[in-house]
Design an enzyme around this catalytic site. Structure first.
Site, short mmCIF file in Angstrom:
data_model
loop_
_atom_site.label_atom_id
_atom_site.label_comp_id
_atom_site.label_asym_id
_atom_site.label_seq_id
_atom_site.Cartn_x
_atom_site.Cartn_y
_atom_site.Cartn_z
N ASP A 217 15.80 -2.54 4.02
CA ASP A 217 15.91 -3.40 2.50
C ASP A 217 17.42 -3.61 2.23
O ASP A 217 18.23 -2.62 2.37
CB ASP A 217 15.26 -2.50 0.73
CG ASP A 217 14.68 -1.12 1.63
OD1 ASP A 217 13.57 -1.60 1.15
OD2 ASP A 217 14.39 -0.71 -0.06
N GLU B 274 7.51 -2.72 -5.33
CA GLU B 274 7.96 -2.40 -5.49
C GLU B 274 9.67 -3.66 -5.25
O GLU B 274 9.16 -4.76 -5.70
CB GLU B 274 8.61 -1.46 -3.98
CG GLU B 274 7.55 -1.08 -3.33
CD GLU B 274 7.83 0.26 -2.48
OE1 GLU B 274 8.34 0.99 -2.63
OE2 GLU B 274 7.68 -0.45 -1.02
C1 FRU Z 1 11.30 -0.77 0.28
C2 FRU Z 1 11.22 1.04 -0.20
C3 FRU Z 1 11.88 1.12 -1.91
C4 FRU Z 1 12.54 2.14 -1.50
C5 FRU Z 1 13.69 2.43 -0.54
C6 FRU Z 1 13.12 3.74 0.69
O1 FRU Z 1 10.65 -0.80 1.27
O2 FRU Z 1 10.03 1.56 -0.37
O3 FRU Z 1 11.22 0.78 -2.64
O4 FRU Z 1 14.20 2.03 -2.79
O5 FRU Z 1 11.88 1.19 0.23
O6 FRU Z 1 13.49 3.67 1.98
#
Ligand code: FRU
Length: 424
Positions: A53, A294
């Site tokens: 992310d 997300e």
């Molecule tokens: C998206 C996600 C987010 C979370 C992170 C955990 O890729 O699932 O929602 O904060 O990755 O690694």
């Protein structure tokens, strides 16, 4: 869902619904909503760490911001373990797939800087070990507050629990690079309440994370989006006519779709500093459609609210499906009603020949979409893959009314600033 009046004095809104009928309109591989193929020959940002992310530094209005000519991004990051015996397979080879799949459990917030909006240089960890109260530092948003370089990093403190938190620090620049200083005191903001947003006690697979604060361009107040699930015990949700929507004859069967209960949450700040928040009912729910919406975020354009959120194939409910990618909804006012973009919600999905090539898309107000490379097939059968853990090529989309179109592709990890702030 019960709409209890907000103590903040707002009239409670009705969440908009992403329905099963909307999701039936999702068409994988439509070229206008499909990310171009990512080549297996991609470059990696670092051999030492995986990144996923990506959170560009921005101001509270959503503009991607450089400081003294330096672009800054934050990334969820985990060490790669090519020499760790724990990650060797039976033949003694590095099992990069297992290492990559385990990354969420050791995610830490790192930052990178660049003069060109690409070719990122590693700055290091944002918080020293021991500062963040939980094992995992999950996604959020860094906000440049002022010309003194103060930054509020909102993120998710996970395991144990899942708490939306913030930590304030400062960005410091020289001719040679950028450093982040401070980021020493983490302030917990709020957790799921079990009334509007599902708690861990109600569902061990609950989601509550990914804060994205913003100032509403119309009412000027400070709000925050986040990912949640609709409150209630796992299995107790109803998928009724409203959640099903206007389906063709024969599509009324919902299977076990009551287990998929994603929502986009919203909170309003009671103070100017964003230290005191009140959760409001979700903006959007996907009960009976999908279990994860997300990293929700907005683009404000043409007086409209474009709400984007990422989702997966594996989190769709029985009888509906779609690619991993970013989905979007549009409304004329903050509290909706929201209508799915392109009819279905799909804005930019992976091609079906490379279903996991990218994820965690972030649509920026300039129409550029950044994401990371997850895995790309290296042979025709798709059985051999190359793990990414690095920045994907940036994609350009055009947003027009209730439609979006893929119109351009740029370099890997290209995140150009929209404005530059000279520090005082
Ligand atoms: C998206 C996600 C987010 C979370 C992170 C955990 O890729 O699932 O929602 O904060 O990755 O690694």
């Amino acid at each position: 869902m019960k709409n209890t009046p907000s103590k903040f004095g707002k009239t409670p809104h009705q969440p908009s619904l992403w329905t099963r009928a909307d999701a039936l309109k999702v068409r994988a591989d439509d070229p206008t909503t499909t990310q171009p193929l990512v080549s297996a020959n991609f470059p990696v940002l670092s051999d030492e760490v995986f990144i996923w992310d990506t959170m560009p530094l921005r101001d509270i209005d959503g503009n991607i911001t450089s400081v003294d000519g330096w672009s800054v991004i934050f990334t969820l990051t985990a060490d790669r373990h090519p020499n760790d015996p724990q990650y060797l397979d039976q033949n003694g080879n590095y099992d990069v797939i297992r290492d990559w799949n385990d990354r969420h459990g050791r995610a830490k917030m790192y930052y990178w800087f660049s003069r060109t909006g690409k070719d990122w240089k590693l700055g290091g960890r944002v918080m020293a070990e021991g500062v963040s109260p939980t094992v995992r530092e999950w996604a959020g948003t860094p906000i440049l507050l002022n010309e003194q370089g103060e930054v509020d990093l909102y993120y998710t403190a996970v395991t144990p629990g899942a708490t939306i938190v913030k930590v304030r620090g400062r960005v410091v620049t020289t001719e040679h690079g950028v450093s982040l200083v401070g980021f020493e005191k983490v302030k917990p903001l709020f957790e799921a309440d079990g009334k509007m947003y599902q708690t861990e006690a109600q569902n061990a697979f609950w989601g509550f994370r990914d804060p994205w604060p913003f100032r509403d361009p119309k009412d000027g107040k400070l709000y925050m989006l986040f990912e949640g699930n609709v409150a209630g015990e796992r299995g107790s949700h109803k998928v009724g006519n409203a959640e099903i929507g206007d389906v063709p004859p024969g599509y009324e069967e919902v299977g076990n779709s009551r287990f998929q209960t994603a929502c986009v949450g919203i909170a309003v700040a009671r103070d100017e500093d964003g230290d005191d928040w009140e959760m409001l009912p979700p903006l959007l729910t996907a009960v009976g459609v999908n279990d994860q919406t997300e990293r929700p975020h907005f683009v404000f354009q043409d007086g409209k609210y474009y709400l984007f959120t990422i989702s997966h194939t594996f989190t769709y409910a029985d009888g509906v499906t779609g690619p991993d990618g970013v989905y979007g909804f549009v409304a004329d006012s903050l509290f909706g009603p929201y209508v799915p973009l392109n009819g279905s919600g799909l804005v930019l999905g992976n091609p079906s020949s490379q279903p996991f090539q990218t994820y965690s898309h972030c649509v920026m107000p300039n129409g550029l979409v950044t994401s990371f490379i997850d895995s790309v097939p290296t042979d025709d059968t798709g059985t051999q893959i190359r793990i990414g853990g690095t920045e994907a090529p940036t994609v350009g989309i055009k947003i027009k009314g209730q439609q979006t179109f893929v119109v351009a592709e740029y370099d890997y990890g290209y995140i150009p600033p929209m404005l530059d702030v000279t520090l005082k």
